[in-house]
Design an enzyme around this catalytic site. Structure first.
Site, PDB file in Angstrom:
ATOM      1  N   GLU A 184      -2.266  67.077   3.796  1.00 52.55           N
ATOM      2  CA  GLU A 184      -0.988  67.299   4.480  1.00 52.55           C
ATOM      3  C   GLU A 184      -1.113  68.416   5.509  1.00 52.55           C
ATOM      4  O   GLU A 184      -0.678  68.279   6.652  1.00 52.55           O
ATOM      5  CB  GLU A 184       0.110  67.638   3.476  1.00 52.55           C
ATOM      6  CG  GLU A 184       1.464  67.899   4.153  1.00 52.55           C
ATOM      7  CD  GLU A 184       2.518  68.408   3.177  1.00 52.55           C
ATOM      8  OE1 GLU A 184       2.148  68.906   2.105  1.00 52.55           O
ATOM      9  OE2 GLU A 184       3.713  68.301   3.508  1.00 52.55           O
ATOM     10  N   SER A 197       8.569  69.595  -4.596  1.00 56.86           N
ATOM     11  CA  SER A 197       9.452  70.758  -4.727  1.00 56.86           C
ATOM     12  C   SER A 197      10.616  70.482  -5.668  1.00 56.86           C
ATOM     13  O   SER A 197      11.140  69.373  -5.732  1.00 56.86           O
ATOM     14  CB  SER A 197      10.001  71.159  -3.350  1.00 56.86           C
ATOM     15  OG  SER A 197       8.969  71.595  -2.505  1.00 56.86           O
ATOM     16  N   GLN A 253       7.379  62.202  -1.156  1.00 54.42           N
ATOM     17  CA  GLN A 253       6.612  63.162  -1.951  1.00 54.42           C
ATOM     18  C   GLN A 253       7.525  63.919  -2.887  1.00 54.42           C
ATOM     19  O   GLN A 253       8.434  64.614  -2.421  1.00 54.42           O
ATOM     20  CB  GLN A 253       5.905  64.140  -1.009  1.00 54.42           C
ATOM     21  CG  GLN A 253       5.086  65.212  -1.690  1.00 54.42           C
ATOM     22  CD  GLN A 253       4.663  66.297  -0.718  1.00 54.42           C
ATOM     23  OE1 GLN A 253       5.478  66.781   0.055  1.00 54.42           O
ATOM     24  NE2 GLN A 253       3.399  66.664  -0.728  1.00 54.42           N
ATOM     25  N   GLY A 254       7.333  63.809  -4.192  1.00 52.44           N
ATOM     26  CA  GLY A 254       8.162  64.509  -5.172  1.00 52.44           C
ATOM     27  C   GLY A 254       7.472  65.737  -5.710  1.00 52.44           C
ATOM     28  O   GLY A 254       6.937  65.715  -6.823  1.00 52.44           O
ATOM     29  N   GLU A 279       4.104  82.562   3.688  1.00 45.47           N
ATOM     30  CA  GLU A 279       3.569  83.523   2.728  1.00 45.47           C
ATOM     31  C   GLU A 279       2.598  82.831   1.752  1.00 45.47           C
ATOM     32  O   GLU A 279       1.555  83.385   1.397  1.00 45.47           O
ATOM     33  CB  GLU A 279       4.723  84.178   1.946  1.00 45.47           C
ATOM     34  CG  GLU A 279       5.551  85.151   2.775  1.00 45.47           C
ATOM     35  CD  GLU A 279       6.477  84.446   3.761  1.00 45.47           C
ATOM     36  OE1 GLU A 279       6.731  83.230   3.585  1.00 45.47           O
ATOM     37  OE2 GLU A 279       6.944  85.098   4.710  1.00 45.47           O
TER      38      GLU A 279
END
Length: 385
Positions: free
Chosen positions: A237, A122, A119-120, A370
């Protein structure tokens, strides 16, 4: 579709014939590769890796009741769970947003467990504020040329392909200029640099793109509309994270209750340490509540409901739960049981130390606590900005 009881009998018969005793231990990193590979082939041949996907895409074509029955039979014998980013995240997203050509090209390979994905999302400057990402994709003929960097990319060093968020409109507001695109990892212009984590493992990587190539036909969903696709994938996810069984050393190993009982002992049929007894009881209540909530999330996802990110609630609770579970384990075993390497420690103690350390990150990856609280406030509770 077969009668439910007849289907269960069929599943039991296939398990009895093809699942060897040495694999009936749940998911463990040291499972023997050859028998595991044969079992995965059996699962794939029956469509059991993706049991509720349509048969034309390699799935089992099972309804909800038959899928639940299959999973229950597999869990009963502690069969290893065959999962991947393709199965739990990209596949459901392609079923919803992919073109027919994309579904035909990728879903059968995911169902057969022959194509590994990473998964690209962040980037070094775009973690919590993911929409500020700067990785660029510029159109050149029938392709996009990709330049930029991703980080904290799980399994990038082993992945065949990546599903990636890239900026394709550089003047649009940040949420509106992003596209969701697929491209191979094994090509010129893609460099992977593994990162060593606090537990000594290196399953995360930095990934650098220098004029890497992606076919234009592999944009999933609308061009510049990738943010909506990404949010849907993150729902899948987070639902998966929240559905994890936990367990002191993995989904099917010794449970936290069994572990604490063994370490602390019983008095009069109850746990000898009253403080640990209360903490363990609270943990088990949380675990049961989380399981019920995630069943609700799964039902909503299957019904195609959007916009209520119950998965974020699961991710938030799950992250806190696994950290709490490891803290209880350490308190039950005592700090003297913590070791990094060397003589004087059992392998299980060394494994537990590393597990305790790595769970410190569970409230960070996949969207920090958060971020999850913001999503819950806005999209689950409907609170104003």
């Amino acid at each position: 579709m077969a009668d439910l009881e007849a289907f269960k009998e069929e599943v039991r018969a296939i398990i009895a014939e093809h699942l060897p005793e040495e694999l009936r231990v749940g998911n463990r990193p040291d499972l023997p590769k050859e028998p595991l590979g044969k079992w995965i082939s059996v699962m794939a041949d029956h469509g059991w890796i993706t049991p509720d996907w349509p048969k034309e895409y390699g799935g089992g074509g099972l309804d909800r009741k038959h899928t639940a029955a299959l999973k229950a039979e597999l869990k009963k014998v502690r069969a290893p769970v065959v999962s991947s980013f393709g199965v739990s995240m990209l596949g459901p997203t392609l079923l919803e947003y992919g073109t027919e050509e994309q579904k035909q090209e990728f879903l059968p390979k995911i169902s057969k467990h022959t194509m590994r994905w990473c998964q690209g999302f962040s980037e070094p400057g775009s973690g919590s504020d993911l929409a500020s990402l700067q990785c660029r994709a510029e159109k050149e003929g029938d392709e996009y040329v990709i330049t930029g960097q991703k980080i904290w990319t799980t399994g990038a060093d082993r992945a065949d392909w990546i599903f990636c968020l890239v900026r394709t409109d550089f003047d649009a507001p940040k949420h509106e200029g992003i596209s969701f695109i697929l491209f191979p990892m094994h090509q010129d212009g893609v460099e992977v640099a593994p990162l060593t984590l606090i537990d000594g493992s290196a399953h995360f990587s930095q990934v650098f793109f220098d004029n890497a190539r992606a076919k234009a036909e592999h944009v999933v969903g609308p061009l510049n509309g990738g943010w909506t696709v990404a949010k849907r994938l993150l729902q899948h996810e987070r639902s998966t994270d929240g559905s994890s069984d936990g367990g002191i050393g993995g989904a099917a190993k010794e449970t936290i209750s069994d572990f604490v009982k063994r370490e602390v002992g019983l008095e009069g049929g109850v746990l000898a340490d009253s403080t640990l007894r209360e903490r363990l009881a609270a943990h088990e209540i949380d675990k049961r509540a989380l399981g019920l909530t995630m069943r609700r999330a799964a039902e909503e996802a299957r019904a195609g409901q959007k916009g209520r990110d119950i998965g974020s609630l699961g991710k938030f609770r799950w992250a806190n739960m696994v950290k709490n579970e490891q803290d209880i384990a350490v308190d039950a075993a005592g700090t003297q049981s913590l070791g990094w390497d060397g003589p004087g420690y059992e392998s299980a103690q060394l494994e537990r130390t590393k597990k305790w350390l790595i769970t410190r990150a569970d409230s960070i990856w996949g969207g920090t606590n958060e971020i999850q609280l913001n999503v819950i406030a806005k999209r689950v509770l409907g609170l104003p900005e």
